[in-house]
Write a protein that holds these residues in place. Structure first.
Motif, short mmCIF file in Angstrom:
data_model
loop_
_atom_site.label_atom_id
_atom_site.label_comp_id
_atom_site.label_asym_id
_atom_site.label_seq_id
_atom_site.Cartn_x
_atom_site.Cartn_y
_atom_site.Cartn_z
N GLY A 303 46.36 28.22 24.14
CA GLY A 303 45.72 29.50 24.35
C GLY A 303 46.67 30.43 25.09
O GLY A 303 47.77 30.04 25.50
N ALA A 304 46.23 31.68 25.27
CA ALA A 304 47.06 32.67 25.96
C ALA A 304 46.31 33.19 27.16
O ALA A 304 45.09 33.42 27.11
CB ALA A 304 47.41 33.81 25.02
N ILE A 305 47.02 33.39 28.24
CA ILE A 305 46.47 33.98 29.45
C ILE A 305 47.28 35.22 29.79
O ILE A 305 48.51 35.21 29.77
CB ILE A 305 46.46 32.96 30.62
N ARG A 306 46.57 36.32 30.06
CA ARG A 306 47.22 37.56 30.43
C ARG A 306 47.12 37.72 31.94
O ARG A 306 46.03 37.63 32.52
CB ARG A 306 46.57 38.76 29.73
N LEU A 307 48.25 37.95 32.57
CA LEU A 307 48.34 37.94 34.02
C LEU A 307 49.04 39.18 34.55
O LEU A 307 49.98 39.68 33.93
CB LEU A 307 49.13 36.71 34.49
N ARG A 308 48.57 39.67 35.67
CA ARG A 308 49.31 40.67 36.44
C ARG A 308 50.01 39.93 37.56
O ARG A 308 49.37 39.30 38.40
CB ARG A 308 48.38 41.73 37.01
N LEU A 309 51.33 39.96 37.55
CA LEU A 309 52.14 39.31 38.58
C LEU A 309 52.66 40.38 39.53
O LEU A 309 53.34 41.32 39.10
CB LEU A 309 53.30 38.56 37.93
N VAL A 310 52.34 40.24 40.79
CA VAL A 310 52.75 41.21 41.80
C VAL A 310 53.64 40.51 42.82
O VAL A 310 53.23 39.53 43.43
CB VAL A 310 51.54 41.86 42.49
N ALA A 311 54.86 41.01 42.96
CA ALA A 311 55.78 40.51 43.98
C ALA A 311 55.77 41.47 45.15
O ALA A 311 55.78 42.70 44.96
CB ALA A 311 57.20 40.38 43.42
N THR A 312 55.75 40.92 46.36
CA THR A 312 55.64 41.75 47.55
C THR A 312 56.58 41.25 48.64
O THR A 312 57.15 40.16 48.53
CB THR A 312 54.20 41.73 48.12
N THR A 313 56.69 42.04 49.69
CA THR A 313 57.39 41.59 50.90
C THR A 313 56.38 41.33 52.01
O THR A 313 56.73 41.25 53.19
CB THR A 313 58.41 42.63 51.37
N GLY A 314 55.11 41.18 51.65
CA GLY A 314 54.05 40.94 52.63
C GLY A 314 52.81 41.71 52.25
O GLY A 314 52.61 42.07 51.09
N GLY A 315 51.95 41.98 53.22
CA GLY A 315 50.75 42.73 52.94
C GLY A 315 49.62 41.84 52.46
O GLY A 315 49.78 40.66 52.22
N GLU A 316 48.47 42.44 52.26
CA GLU A 316 47.27 41.72 51.86
C GLU A 316 47.35 41.32 50.40
O GLU A 316 47.74 42.12 49.54
CB GLU A 316 46.05 42.60 52.11
N VAL A 317 46.98 40.08 50.09
CA VAL A 317 46.92 39.63 48.71
C VAL A 317 45.87 40.44 47.97
O VAL A 317 44.74 40.60 48.43
CB VAL A 317 46.58 38.13 48.64
N GLY A 318 46.25 40.98 46.82
CA GLY A 318 45.37 41.81 46.03
C GLY A 318 45.54 43.29 46.27
O GLY A 318 45.07 44.12 45.48
N ALA A 319 46.23 43.68 47.35
CA ALA A 319 46.47 45.10 47.64
C ALA A 319 47.67 45.58 46.84
O ALA A 319 48.76 45.00 46.93
CB ALA A 319 46.71 45.30 49.13
N LEU A 320 47.48 46.63 46.06
CA LEU A 320 48.54 47.09 45.14
C LEU A 320 48.91 48.55 45.35
O LEU A 320 50.09 48.88 45.49
CB LEU A 320 48.08 46.87 43.70
N LYS A 321 47.90 49.44 45.38
CA LYS A 321 48.16 50.88 45.49
C LYS A 321 47.31 51.48 46.59
O LYS A 321 46.24 50.97 46.93
CB LYS A 321 47.88 51.58 44.15
N GLY A 322 47.79 52.59 47.14
CA GLY A 322 47.06 53.30 48.17
C GLY A 322 46.06 54.27 47.57
O GLY A 322 45.91 54.38 46.34
#
Length: 343
Positions: A303-322
């Motif tokens: 099967g196929a899984i579609r993922l958003r991969l976010v690399a960070t230098t810290g911060g809250e998991v799940g936080a992406l944009k202000g």
């Protein structure tokens, strides 16, 4: 007449231009060993011939991102030697496995041009295709890159911004011939989680972090023959820093996903991606993933899984944009991709 190549500037590109990139590269198992040295890559299908054979393949192919780096690197002298930054990706598909002994080359088509308002740079859009020694396409992607102007007084190319797909449809994903996950060995793979164990909207914190060192980044740019000045020449930027190659961040983040997504074995498409903020030596890269979609495929047990991969230098998991819609300053990479996983 100078015999050296100073690289192209923004005003040197023409819409529809086809560029054949120099220096084909024959790959070997050495690429795999160096890839494992540079990144904590542990996905079983790319680590073991025996595991790959248990999944219906003749042997372990080269990691998808090795292929990406090589095909990308071939294009750098013609596309981004004078780049300020690589900005993003779209409509990327892996079309066939690459095996040790294959020879890869790259070609690019200029599909868009837009001068920036400051008149000192512009954005070049290209569609790059990697082929093997048989002329078979193995990878294709669109990227856009900000390139310096060489002559501020030269006429600017006509502005054309290409229409790009929002995502690659699951029906357009290419599954390697023979791939079969019906007898998949979850113990050897490292985790028990199947496709059905993931739900859309779920966020996976990959927990681990890797601090980027100047030396390993320099090894990576040389390994992938990426000659963009901002990556290896400390005098190319006013701050005297070497910008970490965005693909280096992608590989680090992808390797970190093993903890929580060990069975997302093969990348088959990148729907879109952005290098949100620069990465420099000394930064510690962490990653989290959000499940965006899942899809059945025709291959047995696959099967196929579609993922958003976010690399960070810290911060809250799940936080992406202000609140302003801009990426938060600790976000390095926002990558939307499809991977193959046992159902």
């Amino acid at each position: 007449m100078s015999k050296t190549n100073t690289g192209r500037f923004f005003e040197d590109y023409r819409l529809g231009e086809m560029i054949d990139h120099a220096v084909p590269r024959t790959v070997s198992g050495g690429e795999r060993a160096l890839n494992h040295m540079l990144y904590p890559a542990r996905h079983a299908l790319y680590s073991s011939d025996a595991f790959a054979q248990g999944c219906g393949l003749s042997a372990s192919p080269l990691d998808d991102l090795i292929v990406f780096h090589i095909v990308f690197g071939k294009s750098v002298p013609d596309i981004s030697l004078n780049a300020i930054a690589n900005l993003g990706y779209a409509d990327c598909r892996w079309l066939a496995p690459v095996w040790p002994g294959d020879t890869l080359r790259s070609t690019s088509e200029v599909i868009g041009l837009k001068q920036n308002s400051n008149g000192k740079s512009g954005v070049v859009y290209v569609r790059t295709t990697g082929t093997n020694q048989h002329g078979q396409e193995v990878l294709q992607f669109v990227r856009w890159v900000m390139v310096r102007r060489g002559d501020p007084d030269a006429p600017a190319p006509e502005t054309v911004i290409p229409e790009l797909k929002d995502s690659v449809a699951a029906s357009d994903l290419v599954v390697p011939k023979g791939l079969d996950f019906t007898d998949y060995d979850f113990t050897l793979a490292g985790e028990p989680h199947r496709l059905r164990d993931y739900t859309v909207g779920e966020v996976v914190d990959h927990v681990d972090g890797v601090t980027v060192e100047e030396a390993e980044h320099m090894l990576a740019t040389r390994l992938w023959q990426n000659t963009a000045k901002v990556h290896f020449d400390a005098t190319a930027r006013e701050d005297g820093k070497r910008l970490i190659y965005g693909g280096h961040v992608i590989s680090l983040a992808r390797a970190l996903t093993f903890n929580g997504l060990a069975n997302a074995q093969m990348l088959v498409a990148i729907n879109g991606g952005a290098h949100a903020n620069p990465c420099f030596a000394g930064d510690t890269v962490r990653a989290w993933s959000e499940v965006l979609d899942t899809a059945p495929l025709d291959a047995p047990g696959v099967g196929a899984i579609r993922l958003r991969l976010v690399a960070t230098t810290g911060g809250e998991v799940g936080a992406l944009k202000g609140d302003d819609g801009k990426y938060l300053p600790h976000v390095l990479l926002d990558l939307d991709y499809w991977a193959l996983m046992p159902t």
